[in-house]
Every structure is written in C-alpha cells, then in structure tokens.
Design a protein around this motif. Sequence first.
Motif, PDB file in Angstrom:
ATOM      1  N   ARG A 116     -14.331 -85.166 -24.748  1.00  0.00           N
ATOM      2  CA  ARG A 116     -15.308 -85.098 -25.847  1.00  0.00           C
ATOM      3  C   ARG A 116     -15.162 -83.780 -26.612  1.00  0.00           C
ATOM      4  NH1 ARG A 116     -19.364 -88.985 -26.262  1.00  0.00           N
ATOM      5  NH2 ARG A 116     -20.314 -87.559 -27.763  1.00  0.00           N
ATOM      6  N   LYS A 117     -15.463 -83.807 -27.896  1.00  0.00           N
ATOM      7  CA  LYS A 117     -15.335 -82.620 -28.745  1.00  0.00           C
ATOM      8  C   LYS A 117     -16.655 -81.862 -28.886  1.00  0.00           C
ATOM      9  CE  LYS A 117     -11.070 -83.660 -30.086  1.00  0.00           C
ATOM     10  NZ  LYS A 117      -9.942 -82.981 -29.444  1.00  0.00           N
ATOM     11  N   ASP A 118     -17.750 -82.421 -28.342  1.00  0.00           N
ATOM     12  CA  ASP A 118     -19.057 -81.800 -28.553  1.00  0.00           C
ATOM     13  C   ASP A 118     -19.650 -81.200 -27.279  1.00  0.00           C
ATOM     14  OD1 ASP A 118     -19.531 -84.170 -27.224  1.00  0.00           O
ATOM     15  OD2 ASP A 118     -21.047 -84.916 -28.622  1.00  0.00           O
ATOM     16  N   ASN A 119     -18.825 -81.022 -26.238  1.00  0.00           N
ATOM     17  CA  ASN A 119     -19.341 -80.462 -24.984  1.00  0.00           C
ATOM     18  C   ASN A 119     -19.972 -79.084 -25.193  1.00  0.00           C
ATOM     19  OD1 ASN A 119     -18.611 -82.583 -23.198  1.00  0.00           O
ATOM     20  ND2 ASN A 119     -16.507 -81.855 -23.151  1.00  0.00           N
ATOM     21  N   GLU A 120     -19.256 -78.229 -25.924  1.00  0.00           N
ATOM     22  CA  GLU A 120     -19.740 -76.857 -26.103  1.00  0.00           C
ATOM     23  C   GLU A 120     -21.022 -76.838 -26.933  1.00  0.00           C
ATOM     24  OE1 GLU A 120     -15.465 -76.875 -25.127  1.00  0.00           O
ATOM     25  OE2 GLU A 120     -16.605 -77.857 -26.718  1.00  0.00           O
ATOM     26  N   ALA A 121     -21.063 -77.650 -27.985  1.00  0.00           N
ATOM     27  CA  ALA A 121     -22.267 -77.704 -28.820  1.00  0.00           C
ATOM     28  C   ALA A 121     -23.469 -78.202 -28.011  1.00  0.00           C
ATOM     29  CB  ALA A 121     -22.031 -78.605 -30.032  1.00  0.00           C
ATOM     30  N   LYS A 122     -23.248 -79.203 -27.162  1.00  0.00           N
ATOM     31  CA  LYS A 122     -24.342 -79.722 -26.339  1.00  0.00           C
ATOM     32  C   LYS A 122     -24.749 -78.715 -25.262  1.00  0.00           C
ATOM     33  CE  LYS A 122     -23.797 -84.699 -26.969  1.00  0.00           C
ATOM     34  NZ  LYS A 122     -23.571 -85.997 -26.312  1.00  0.00           N
ATOM     35  N   SER A 123     -23.776 -78.012 -24.710  1.00  0.00           N
ATOM     36  CA  SER A 123     -24.078 -76.973 -23.722  1.00  0.00           C
ATOM     37  C   SER A 123     -24.893 -75.855 -24.354  1.00  0.00           C
ATOM     38  CB  SER A 123     -22.783 -76.409 -23.128  1.00  0.00           C
ATOM     39  OG  SER A 123     -22.084 -77.397 -22.397  1.00  0.00           O
ATOM     40  N   SER A 167     -37.003 -62.111 -24.569  1.00  0.00           N
ATOM     41  CA  SER A 167     -36.310 -61.000 -25.229  1.00  0.00           C
ATOM     42  C   SER A 167     -34.811 -61.253 -25.416  1.00  0.00           C
ATOM     43  CB  SER A 167     -36.497 -59.712 -24.420  1.00  0.00           C
ATOM     44  OG  SER A 167     -35.905 -59.858 -23.136  1.00  0.00           O
ATOM     45  N   VAL A 168     -34.334 -62.392 -24.927  1.00  0.00           N
ATOM     46  CA  VAL A 168     -32.898 -62.711 -25.027  1.00  0.00           C
ATOM     47  C   VAL A 168     -32.542 -63.090 -26.465  1.00  0.00           C
ATOM     48  CG1 VAL A 168     -31.170 -64.459 -24.362  1.00  0.00           C
ATOM     49  CG2 VAL A 168     -32.613 -63.390 -22.622  1.00  0.00           C
ATOM     50  N   ASP A 169     -31.376 -62.641 -26.904  1.00  0.00           N
ATOM     51  CA  ASP A 169     -30.846 -63.011 -28.227  1.00  0.00           C
ATOM     52  C   ASP A 169     -30.208 -64.396 -28.108  1.00  0.00           C
ATOM     53  OD1 ASP A 169     -29.449 -63.360 -30.589  1.00  0.00           O
ATOM     54  OD2 ASP A 169     -28.514 -61.378 -30.576  1.00  0.00           O
ATOM     55  N   ALA A 170     -31.010 -65.422 -28.372  1.00  0.00           N
ATOM     56  CA  ALA A 170     -30.547 -66.802 -28.184  1.00  0.00           C
ATOM     57  C   ALA A 170     -29.350 -67.124 -29.077  1.00  0.00           C
ATOM     58  CB  ALA A 170     -31.687 -67.774 -28.459  1.00  0.00           C
ATOM     59  N   GLY A 171     -29.341 -66.574 -30.286  1.00  0.00           N
ATOM     60  CA  GLY A 171     -28.220 -66.825 -31.196  1.00  0.00           C
ATOM     61  C   GLY A 171     -26.903 -66.314 -30.651  1.00  0.00           C
ATOM     62  N   ARG A 172     -26.960 -65.200 -29.942  1.00  0.00           N
ATOM     63  CA  ARG A 172     -25.732 -64.654 -29.344  1.00  0.00           C
ATOM     64  C   ARG A 172     -25.254 -65.539 -28.195  1.00  0.00           C
ATOM     65  NH1 ARG A 172     -21.031 -61.994 -30.102  1.00  0.00           N
ATOM     66  NH2 ARG A 172     -20.608 -60.427 -28.496  1.00  0.00           N
ATOM     67  N   VAL A 173     -26.179 -66.030 -27.399  1.00  0.00           N
ATOM     68  CA  VAL A 173     -25.806 -66.945 -26.306  1.00  0.00           C
ATOM     69  C   VAL A 173     -25.109 -68.172 -26.890  1.00  0.00           C
ATOM     70  CG1 VAL A 173     -26.667 -68.393 -24.420  1.00  0.00           C
ATOM     71  CG2 VAL A 173     -27.695 -66.145 -24.844  1.00  0.00           C
ATOM     72  N   GLU A 174     -25.702 -68.737 -27.932  1.00  0.00           N
ATOM     73  CA  GLU A 174     -25.122 -69.911 -28.587  1.00  0.00           C
ATOM     74  C   GLU A 174     -23.721 -69.597 -29.124  1.00  0.00           C
ATOM     75  OE1 GLU A 174     -26.443 -73.109 -32.015  1.00  0.00           O
ATOM     76  OE2 GLU A 174     -26.922 -70.998 -32.321  1.00  0.00           O
ATOM     77  N   GLN A 175     -23.582 -68.452 -29.789  1.00  0.00           N
ATOM     78  CA  GLN A 175     -22.283 -68.072 -30.367  1.00  0.00           C
ATOM     79  C   GLN A 175     -21.208 -67.971 -29.290  1.00  0.00           C
ATOM     80  OE1 GLN A 175     -21.897 -63.970 -31.545  1.00  0.00           O
ATOM     81  NE2 GLN A 175     -20.470 -64.440 -33.201  1.00  0.00           N
ATOM     82  N   LEU A 176     -21.522 -67.327 -28.185  1.00  0.00           N
ATOM     83  CA  LEU A 176     -20.537 -67.154 -27.108  1.00  0.00           C
ATOM     84  C   LEU A 176     -20.108 -68.508 -26.538  1.00  0.00           C
ATOM     85  CD1 LEU A 176     -22.019 -64.043 -25.239  1.00  0.00           C
ATOM     86  CD2 LEU A 176     -19.967 -64.102 -26.676  1.00  0.00           C
ATOM     87  N   ILE A 177     -21.072 -69.389 -26.312  1.00  0.00           N
ATOM     88  CA  ILE A 177     -20.733 -70.709 -25.761  1.00  0.00           C
ATOM     89  C   ILE A 177     -19.849 -71.484 -26.739  1.00  0.00           C
ATOM     90  CG2 ILE A 177     -21.668 -72.947 -25.047  1.00  0.00           C
ATOM     91  CD1 ILE A 177     -24.137 -71.413 -23.986  1.00  0.00           C
ATOM     92  N   LEU A 178     -20.206 -71.468 -28.016  1.00  0.00           N
ATOM     93  CA  LEU A 178     -19.416 -72.211 -29.010  1.00  0.00           C
ATOM     94  C   LEU A 178     -17.996 -71.676 -29.118  1.00  0.00           C
ATOM     95  CD1 LEU A 178     -22.078 -72.742 -31.830  1.00  0.00           C
ATOM     96  CD2 LEU A 178     -21.261 -74.411 -30.156  1.00  0.00           C
ATOM     97  N   LEU A 179     -17.816 -70.384 -28.900  1.00  0.00           N
ATOM     98  CA  LEU A 179     -16.466 -69.809 -28.964  1.00  0.00           C
ATOM     99  C   LEU A 179     -15.542 -70.380 -27.886  1.00  0.00           C
ATOM    100  CD1 LEU A 179     -17.161 -66.039 -29.751  1.00  0.00           C
ATOM    101  CD2 LEU A 179     -15.832 -67.632 -31.167  1.00  0.00           C
ATOM    102  N   THR A 180     -16.111 -70.833 -26.762  1.00  0.00           N
ATOM    103  CA  THR A 180     -15.250 -71.360 -25.692  1.00  0.00           C
ATOM    104  C   THR A 180     -14.532 -72.638 -26.117  1.00  0.00           C
ATOM    105  OG1 THR A 180     -17.016 -72.647 -24.595  1.00  0.00           O
ATOM    106  CG2 THR A 180     -16.722 -70.357 -23.896  1.00  0.00           C
ATOM    107  N   ALA A 181     -14.989 -73.280 -27.188  1.00  0.00           N
ATOM    108  CA  ALA A 181     -14.294 -74.463 -27.697  1.00  0.00           C
ATOM    109  C   ALA A 181     -12.963 -74.087 -28.347  1.00  0.00           C
ATOM    110  CB  ALA A 181     -15.167 -75.195 -28.716  1.00  0.00           C
TER     111      ALA A 181
END
Length: 200
Positions: A70-77, A93-107
């Motif tokens: 599947r091509k959307d694993n990282e987006a769903k994760s 206090s966590v920067d949620a946008g940064r967490v999302e960015q890091l996960i999406l980069l693994t694609a």
Amino acid sequence: MDFAPLTLAPAHWQALQDAYATPPRAYHHFGHVRAVLQHCQAVAEGPGWQQPAEVYLAALYHDAVYQAGRKDNEAKSAALALQAIADSPELASVDAGRVEQLILLTARHGALGPADVDAEAALFLDCDMAILAAPEAVFSAYDRGVAEEYKGVVPGFLYRAGRRRFLQGLLRAPRIFLSDFFDQRLDAAARANLRRQLGA
C-alpha cells in the motif's frame, strides 16, 4: 537500551502494541520499533536530539499502520499518531506537526539525499535504515521478513524485481545514510550486506 524520553499511559501503550500486531507481520512488527529505538538511544548518547519527544513518538508510530504494497501506510500511521497526541493530555506540549513530518518522510527512504532534510530528520531516518548494516544473519532475516510480508500481495517475480531495484539504488547512492553520524559508523557494513544480497 531503548530510547524513552516520555512515559505513555498504559492504555496508549497497549493500543500501540495492538496496532503493530495487525495484520501479523514478519518484519514491520514491534520488534522493529524496538530496534529503531535502540539506534535512537545511540544518537541520544552521541550527537543528541533537539526534539527527543517528537522523535520518540515518530519512531513508535512510523509503521503502526502497515499493509505490504500500500502507498498510504505512512500517511495512515501519521494520522494515528496525531490522533493519539490529541487524545493524550500528557502530550499537549508535543509538536504534533513535527511528528507527522518525520513519519511521512519514511515513505521516501532511498529517494532522499542529505541536502533534502534537516539534521535531526536525517538522524531519525537513519535510525530506521540502520538494519541495512546489521550483522549478516540479522540482515538476511530482515530481507526474508519483508519478502514474507509481500507474499500473496504481489507476484513473486514482481516483488523480486522491485526489491532488487531498491537495493541497487541504495548501493549506487553516494550516501546510504543521510547523517554523518550513521554514515561514518555503518556505511561499510551496509554496502557489504547489499553487495552480498545482490550477488554483486
């Protein structure tokens, strides 16, 4: 030792473990996460992390949703991580946008160069790719595990051709690892594993 700059609530931790058990996986299971966390700990003891909490959550969630092919694993994760952060007052206090960015980069493993990411993202991505430099038996088990996950998803000959292209691309790249910290320590071992796997 596992990297753990945050303490997650037991229910949060259980939900995460359950996610990694579904569907049953031969490589992208929670054991892989623990290996990534061990590399994160090596970074913590070396160059250090500027955003350890964000890196920790990205490591925990980066393969939480995984279905081979599947091509959307990282987006769903990433979406699962964002929901968990939103639902957890202790993570306010966590920067949620940064967490999302890091996960999406693994694609984009294998398609990024050092100039494409910031220094911390490079270290995070290298923690995920450090398996390439594992001892021969561990590397072989990883390669078999990924193949097992694709069995019945795509025809074997297509999987083998695609996998070979990916590994050849890594071997040809000027840098397998994006950070100097991992490049200096692991490049030679990773290239030896890739050459052996490819019969090169």
